[in-house]
Scaffold this active site. Sequence first.
Site: not given
Ligand code: AMP
Length: 230
Positions: A166, A177, A18, A94, A133
Amino acid sequence: MTQSGRVFILLGAPGAGKGTQAQRIAETYNLFHIDTGHCLRSEIASGSELGKQAKSYMDQGQLVPFELVMQVIKASLLRIPQDKQGVLFDGFPRNQQQAYGLDQVLEELQIRIQAVLYLDISHSVLMDRLAYRVTCSRCDAKYNLKLNPPKQDAICDACGGELIIRPDDRPEVIENRLKTYASETEPLIRHYEERSLLRRIDANQPIDQVFEEIRHQISPFFHSSDTMLV
Ligand code: AMP
């Protein structure tokens, strides 16, 4: 952005690509990219109250509570530069609650979702991508040490920042996740399919080919005078 602004959503599992695709889409179509994961990591880095509250959820691979995420979304929507042609949401919504939250916000702004681009990827390709990653600790750019490596070891091509694994890309958190994705986010595929907004993209392909498929889906929403590149 005006009321004729377009809204696109990128939906897909963690590691589906994404972030990489979002950057290209946003540049090509002059869209304002809202990446909630990135916004939340910035909140943590700045030491804000919101960041402090979000951190423990993120470290465990769980979703951050609805109210906090909506605060991030509303603050981001207020920052959209006038010249943008619309918004690209990446990692939001989400779950169902966030999808309804988004509908409400968009209704107030009198703008509509144009399309939901679903990056459909097989489990084995996904595991490979997540395993290799690394992320820039400064600008959040993502690399894959096997498929899309940086030019110099451990240094971001874009900003020279240090590349790190990360905390939530550790294997035990990745598993959480993916579980969270399956239970909370996957139902949105059906939700947007029922609204005839879903566009399925084969995300198992190399980056350039995935982008070509996305272009094919998005271009009809833009007139040739709107963008130089389509
Ligand atoms: P990402 O960078 O999109 O993989 O997001 C990393 C983490 O941020 C996720 O595992 C969630 O803990 C939190 N997060 C990101 N976007 C959302 C969202 N829309 N709703 C809730 N938690 C989020």
